[in-house]
Motif scaffolding. Structure first.
Motif, PDB file in Angstrom:
ATOM      1  N   THR A  61       0.822  -1.218   0.000  1.00 35.37           N
ATOM      2  CA  THR A  61       0.000   0.000   0.000  1.00 35.37           C
ATOM      3  C   THR A  61       0.851   1.261   0.000  1.00 35.37           C
ATOM      4  OG1 THR A  61      -0.141   0.105   2.423  1.00 35.37           O
ATOM      5  CG2 THR A  61      -1.842  -1.173   1.268  1.00 35.37           C
ATOM      6  N   GLY A  62       2.164   1.111   0.202  1.00 37.57           N
ATOM      7  CA  GLY A  62       3.022   2.283   0.325  1.00 37.57           C
ATOM      8  C   GLY A  62       2.936   2.865   1.726  1.00 37.57           C
ATOM      9  N   TYR A  63       3.601   3.973   1.916  1.00 41.02           N
ATOM     10  CA  TYR A  63       3.577   4.617   3.228  1.00 41.02           C
ATOM     11  C   TYR A  63       3.461   6.115   3.003  1.00 41.02           C
ATOM     12  CZ  TYR A  63       4.237   4.324   8.269  1.00 41.02           C
ATOM     13  OH  TYR A  63       4.029   4.337   9.620  1.00 41.02           O
ATOM     14  N   GLY A  64       2.318   6.672   3.354  1.00 38.16           N
ATOM     15  CA  GLY A  64       2.110   8.077   3.053  1.00 38.16           C
ATOM     16  C   GLY A  64       1.017   8.710   3.878  1.00 38.16           C
ATOM     17  N   SER A  65       0.131   9.449   3.203  1.00 45.52           N
ATOM     18  CA  SER A  65      -0.832  10.300   3.903  1.00 45.52           C
ATOM     19  C   SER A  65      -1.781   9.517   4.808  1.00 45.52           C
ATOM     20  CB  SER A  65      -1.638  11.115   2.889  1.00 45.52           C
ATOM     21  OG  SER A  65      -2.312  10.261   1.982  1.00 45.52           O
ATOM     22  N   PHE A  66      -2.151   8.290   4.407  1.00 45.91           N
ATOM     23  CA  PHE A  66      -3.060   7.526   5.262  1.00 45.91           C
ATOM     24  C   PHE A  66      -2.412   7.237   6.611  1.00 45.91           C
ATOM     25  CE2 PHE A  66      -4.607   3.611   7.137  1.00 45.91           C
ATOM     26  CZ  PHE A  66      -5.976   3.831   7.158  1.00 45.91           C
ATOM     27  N   GLN A  67      -1.180   6.710   6.589  1.00 47.13           N
ATOM     28  CA  GLN A  67      -0.507   6.389   7.855  1.00 47.13           C
ATOM     29  C   GLN A  67      -0.238   7.643   8.684  1.00 47.13           C
ATOM     30  OE1 GLN A  67       0.234   4.685   5.084  1.00 47.13           O
ATOM     31  NE2 GLN A  67       0.236   2.513   5.637  1.00 47.13           N
ATOM     32  N   TYR A  68       0.097   8.750   8.018  1.00 50.41           N
ATOM     33  CA  TYR A  68       0.377   9.971   8.770  1.00 50.41           C
ATOM     34  C   TYR A  68      -0.882  10.453   9.505  1.00 50.41           C
ATOM     35  CZ  TYR A  68       4.408   9.978   5.620  1.00 50.41           C
ATOM     36  OH  TYR A  68       5.528   9.633   4.904  1.00 50.41           O
ATOM     37  N   TRP A  69      -2.011  10.403   8.812  1.00 51.48           N
ATOM     38  CA  TRP A  69      -3.271  10.802   9.432  1.00 51.48           C
ATOM     39  C   TRP A  69      -3.640   9.830  10.553  1.00 51.48           C
ATOM     40  CZ3 TRP A  69      -6.396  14.516  10.456  1.00 51.48           C
ATOM     41  CH2 TRP A  69      -7.744  14.324  10.712  1.00 51.48           C
ATOM     42  N   LEU A  70      -3.444   8.550  10.314  1.00 49.81           N
ATOM     43  CA  LEU A  70      -3.742   7.526  11.321  1.00 49.81           C
ATOM     44  C   LEU A  70      -2.886   7.716  12.568  1.00 49.81           C
ATOM     45  CD1 LEU A  70      -5.286   4.700  11.698  1.00 49.81           C
ATOM     46  CD2 LEU A  70      -3.089   3.694  11.062  1.00 49.81           C
ATOM     47  N   ILE A  71      -1.593   7.937  12.370  1.00 51.41           N
ATOM     48  CA  ILE A  71      -0.683   8.117  13.499  1.00 51.41           C
ATOM     49  C   ILE A  71      -1.037   9.386  14.278  1.00 51.41           C
ATOM     50  CG2 ILE A  71       1.717   8.655  14.094  1.00 51.41           C
ATOM     51  CD1 ILE A  71       2.537   6.730  11.830  1.00 51.41           C
ATOM     52  N   LEU A  72      -1.423  10.442  13.555  1.00 50.43           N
ATOM     53  CA  LEU A  72      -1.803  11.683  14.221  1.00 50.43           C
ATOM     54  C   LEU A  72      -3.007  11.478  15.136  1.00 50.43           C
ATOM     55  CD1 LEU A  72      -1.318  14.761  14.472  1.00 50.43           C
ATOM     56  CD2 LEU A  72      -2.941  15.057  12.591  1.00 50.43           C
ATOM     57  N   LEU A  73      -4.043  10.815  14.631  1.00 48.70           N
ATOM     58  CA  LEU A  73      -5.230  10.579  15.457  1.00 48.70           C
ATOM     59  C   LEU A  73      -4.936   9.605  16.594  1.00 48.70           C
ATOM     60  CD1 LEU A  73      -8.264  10.444  12.999  1.00 48.70           C
ATOM     61  CD2 LEU A  73      -7.581  12.256  14.558  1.00 48.70           C
ATOM     62  N   GLY A  74      -4.160   8.553  16.301  1.00 44.58           N
ATOM     63  CA  GLY A  74      -3.774   7.636  17.370  1.00 44.58           C
ATOM     64  C   GLY A  74      -2.964   8.338  18.441  1.00 44.58           C
ATOM     65  N   GLY A  75      -2.098   9.237  18.002  1.00 47.00           N
ATOM     66  CA  GLY A  75      -1.306  10.007  18.952  1.00 47.00           C
ATOM     67  C   GLY A  75      -2.163  10.891  19.836  1.00 47.00           C
ATOM     68  N   PHE A  76      -3.160  11.555  19.242  1.00 48.49           N
ATOM     69  CA  PHE A  76      -4.022  12.417  20.045  1.00 48.49           C
ATOM     70  C   PHE A  76      -4.943  11.607  20.950  1.00 48.49           C
ATOM     71  CE2 PHE A  76      -2.827  16.022  17.331  1.00 48.49           C
ATOM     72  CZ  PHE A  76      -2.666  16.990  18.317  1.00 48.49           C
ATOM     73  N   ALA A  77      -5.291  10.397  20.543  1.00 48.61           N
ATOM     74  CA  ALA A  77      -6.037   9.522  21.450  1.00 48.61           C
ATOM     75  C   ALA A  77      -5.183   9.202  22.676  1.00 48.61           C
ATOM     76  CB  ALA A  77      -6.446   8.238  20.735  1.00 48.61           C
ATOM     77  N   ASN A  78      -3.898   8.925  22.453  1.00 47.61           N
ATOM     78  CA  ASN A  78      -2.982   8.664  23.560  1.00 47.61           C
ATOM     79  C   ASN A  78      -2.781   9.921  24.410  1.00 47.61           C
ATOM     80  OD1 ASN A  78      -1.252   6.930  25.010  1.00 47.61           O
ATOM     81  ND2 ASN A  78       0.543   7.728  23.943  1.00 47.61           N
ATOM     82  N   ALA A  79      -2.657  11.080  23.747  1.00 40.89           N
ATOM     83  CA  ALA A  79      -2.481  12.338  24.479  1.00 40.89           C
ATOM     84  C   ALA A  79      -3.703  12.654  25.336  1.00 40.89           C
ATOM     85  CB  ALA A  79      -2.213  13.478  23.497  1.00 40.89           C
ATOM     86  N   SER A  80      -4.906  12.369  24.805  1.00 38.91           N
ATOM     87  CA  SER A  80      -6.117  12.647  25.583  1.00 38.91           C
ATOM     88  C   SER A  80      -6.180  11.777  26.831  1.00 38.91           C
ATOM     89  CB  SER A  80      -7.360  12.427  24.716  1.00 38.91           C
ATOM     90  OG  SER A  80      -7.545  11.059  24.406  1.00 38.91           O
ATOM     91  N   ASP A  81      -5.671  10.545  26.740  1.00 39.05           N
ATOM     92  CA  ASP A  81      -5.602   9.688  27.928  1.00 39.05           C
ATOM     93  C   ASP A  81      -4.647  10.274  28.960  1.00 39.05           C
ATOM     94  OD1 ASP A  81      -7.371   7.899  26.823  1.00 39.05           O
ATOM     95  OD2 ASP A  81      -5.818   6.609  25.984  1.00 39.05           O
ATOM     96  N   ALA A  82      -3.493  10.757  28.498  1.00 33.98           N
ATOM     97  CA  ALA A  82      -2.534  11.373  29.408  1.00 33.98           C
ATOM     98  C   ALA A  82      -3.150  12.587  30.101  1.00 33.98           C
ATOM     99  CB  ALA A  82      -1.276  11.785  28.644  1.00 33.98           C
ATOM    100  N   ILE A  83      -3.892  13.383  29.348  1.00 32.93           N
ATOM    101  CA  ILE A  83      -4.522  14.581  29.915  1.00 32.93           C
ATOM    102  C   ILE A  83      -5.502  14.204  31.008  1.00 32.93           C
ATOM    103  CG2 ILE A  83      -6.123  16.460  29.381  1.00 32.93           C
ATOM    104  CD1 ILE A  83      -4.760  16.614  26.606  1.00 32.93           C
ATOM    105  N   GLU A  84      -6.342  13.208  30.744  1.00 32.61           N
ATOM    106  CA  GLU A  84      -7.356  12.821  31.723  1.00 32.61           C
ATOM    107  C   GLU A  84      -6.742  12.219  32.982  1.00 32.61           C
ATOM    108  OE1 GLU A  84     -10.839  12.995  32.087  1.00 32.61           O
ATOM    109  OE2 GLU A  84     -10.413  14.569  30.645  1.00 32.61           O
ATOM    110  N   ILE A  85      -5.630  11.511  32.837  1.00 32.25           N
ATOM    111  CA  ILE A  85      -4.979  10.920  34.003  1.00 32.25           C
ATOM    112  C   ILE A  85      -4.252  11.988  34.821  1.00 32.25           C
ATOM    113  CG2 ILE A  85      -3.152   9.339  34.757  1.00 32.25           C
ATOM    114  CD1 ILE A  85      -3.833   7.606  32.340  1.00 32.25           C
ATOM    115  N   LEU A  86      -3.480  12.833  34.143  1.00 41.39           N
ATOM    116  CA  LEU A  86      -2.611  13.771  34.843  1.00 41.39           C
ATOM    117  C   LEU A  86      -3.328  15.023  35.327  1.00 41.39           C
ATOM    118  CD1 LEU A  86       0.487  13.440  32.490  1.00 41.39           C
ATOM    119  CD2 LEU A  86       0.198  12.446  34.762  1.00 41.39           C
TER     120      LEU A  86
END
Length: 551
Positions: A61-86
């Protein structure tokens, strides 16, 4: 297209196995050439069917805009968990008088989120293996956001405690699902880097929650009515709930994991998703995708049956139990046990100390306002605070003071892991997961012991920064290991089960600090150091998963 240069690691271990130069193709580049020999196949003896294996297809499939968008949203999901805990640890000084909290109450408030995470992680993680990663992840994020928002409006400590428990249920579900979901979209050569980037968003969450606190808590904002108060720390909680809600809404435009669909024998749906990824990454038509069919060789296919429909509660319970029991089968019991113990030790050590840093910083700043020329250790500081009368402070000041300098210290410690995060992103696929896990836990254990020895505010801040930075490497490595050590049909469940022990560690760590920090603070500090060092040595026995194919 730029080419990747790679020297196989072979049997020489993770730390000295050669170099990797990774270049990520952009959307305008051609499909990367697939080198089948580079994929390390899982050792599962299944019948071979027609079609290409999943790792080959995901690479095509290559590596490009789909993975970048996916990683960004996954990252913010992780960041939102950190925010709620801390966010809870940051608001403790400000909410102390409004909610009439003792040090023991604060310990339980910090711990209650982990109780919810322990239960929620298991329930949502198992449901993710039954019903899919994406939808279950979105539900857990919404639950996290709504309960966090509701907690900003309640006026009593018991009701606040209950809503923070429910918020923990949501956070506990999203954490294992994020790693299972994102890992299944990554080719082996990019997986370590992608998961390390998502893990690094925990630091982004730390920074955001510190910034939110700086622009809300010290100021007189909100409103009051008879029997109802909505002041600055409650505004802070409202803001902290928004990232999880926004991330859940944004995920409506993401697909289900094609690897999950494949193990459910939904090959056509999985292939359609891979074609769309290919089109987004390369800009080419869907019909030019070179993979025409998918193979389930090496995967444990679970055909859709009545047991996997949303209708029957008892059937879901049975399926959950079967998935859990499979983790302790002969082939997985060693790996599962080691991961359970390491997760306990790292979270007892990290959260036991980290959740109390904001409180200690605030006490330190108050002490130096009264004694500007007198150095004090952390343990001397807690004794000093224990001799003050909290009730009088609340009555005289109409609330417990929150020093802006303490919030700035929290922001500095939140940014401190940046170099460690960058190192893991760049080198996770070169040096290996075990290298970062063992190094991190040994160094953080030494740093935790050092807190007992510091004598000044600057020394304490520096050591806190070091502790946070070195712990970050261990968490990033453990996130990769958790996603890679277990087969696809058990991945979410495995992450959930190992995180149960992690939450127990976090609960015991925060409660231990709550009970002992004002009595004899050497006890929790020495326990933190001992657990972290023990977990570091135990990490040496884990298998190497660097650049291997998912099972």
């Amino acid at each position: 297209m730029r080419q990747e240069s790679r020297q196989d690691e072979g049997g020489g271990g993770e730390g000295g196995g050669g170099s990797v130069s990774v270049c990520v193709p952009t959307v305008s580049e051609n499909v990367p050439e697939i080198n089948h020999s580079e994929l390390v196949k899982p050792n599962i003896n299944d019948d071979v069917d027609e079609g290409e294996e999943y790792e080959v297809a995901i690479t095509a499939t290559g590596y490009g805009s789909f993975q970048y968008w996916l990683i960004l949203l996954g990252g913010f999901a992780n960041a939102s968990d950190a925010i709620e805990i801390l966010c809870v640890s940051i608001l403790l000084p400000a909410a102390e008088c409004d909610l009439h909290m003792t040090s023991e109450d604060k310990g339980w408030l910090s711990a209650i989120a982990f109780v919810g995470m322990m239960v929620g992680g298991y329930v949502w993680g198992c449901l993710g293996d039954i019903y899919g990663r994406r939808n279950v992840l979105m539900v857990s994020l919404v639950l996290n956001a709504l309960s966090g928002l509701g907690s900003s409006f309640v006026q009593t400590f018991p009701s606040f405690l209950v809503l923070r428990l429910i918020s923990g249920l949501g956070v506990g579900g999203s954490i294992p699902l994020v790693w299972a979901y994102i890992s299944e979209f990554q080719p082996p050569s990019k997986r370590g880097r992608a998961l390390s980037i998502i893990a690094s968003f925990w630091m982004v969450g730390n920074v955001l929650v510190a910034v939110f606190a700086l622009v809300t808590i010290p100021y007189d904002i909100g409103f009051r009515a008879p029997g109802f108060v909505y002041n600055s720390w409650r505004v802070f909680l409202t803001v902290c709930a928004l990232p999880a809600l926004i991330t859940a809404i944004a995920m409506l435009w993401l697909p289900e994991s094609p690897m999950f669909l494949l193990i459910k024998d939904r090959k056509d749906e999985a292939l359609d998703i891979l074609r769309n990824m290919y089109a987004l990454n390369t800009g080419k038509p869907l019909y030019t995708f070179p993979i025409k069919s998918l193979s389930t060789a090496g995967l444990k296919v679970q055909k859709e049956t009545s047991l996997t429909k949303w209708g029957t509660f008892t059937s879901t319970i049975l399926q959950t139990w079967r998935l859990t029991k499979a983790l302790f089968s002969r082939s997985l019991i060693f790996t599962s046990t080691i991961m359970i113990i390491i997760n306990f030790t790292i979270q007892f050590g990290y959260y036991g100390l980290w959740m109390w840093f904001p409180e200690l910083f605030n006490r330190l700043e108050q002490y130096y306002n009264d004694h500007p020329y007198h150095n004090v250790s952390v343990c001397d500081l807690t004794k000093y605070h224990g001799n003050t009368t909290q009730q009088n402070t609340c009555e005289e000041d109409d609330g417990h003071p929150v020093d802006t300098s303490a919030l700035i210290s929290i922001l500095i410690t939140s940014i401190a892991p940046l170099p460690a995060n960058l190192w893991t992103v760049l080198c996770m696929d070169k040096l290996g997961r075990k290298f970062f896990l063992v190094l991190s836990m040994l160094l953080s254990g030494v740093a935790a012991f050092g807190v007992y020895l510091v004598k000044s505010s600057l020394d304490n801040l520096i050591l806190a920064c070091v502790f946070g930075a070195v712990c970050t490497m261990g968490f990033n490595a453990l996130d990769c290991l958790g996603a890679e050590l277990f087969p696809t049909h058990l991945r979410s469940t495995a992450l959930a089960v190992t995180l149960i022990s992690a939450r127990l560690g976090a609960i015991l760590g925060t409660v231990t600090f709550g009970y002992f920090v004002d009595l004899y603070c050497a006890i929790p500090l020495l326990l933190v150091a001992a657990f972290l060092i023990f977990g570091g040595f135990l990490g040496l026995v884990l298998p190497n998963t660097t650049r291997t194919a998912l099972m």
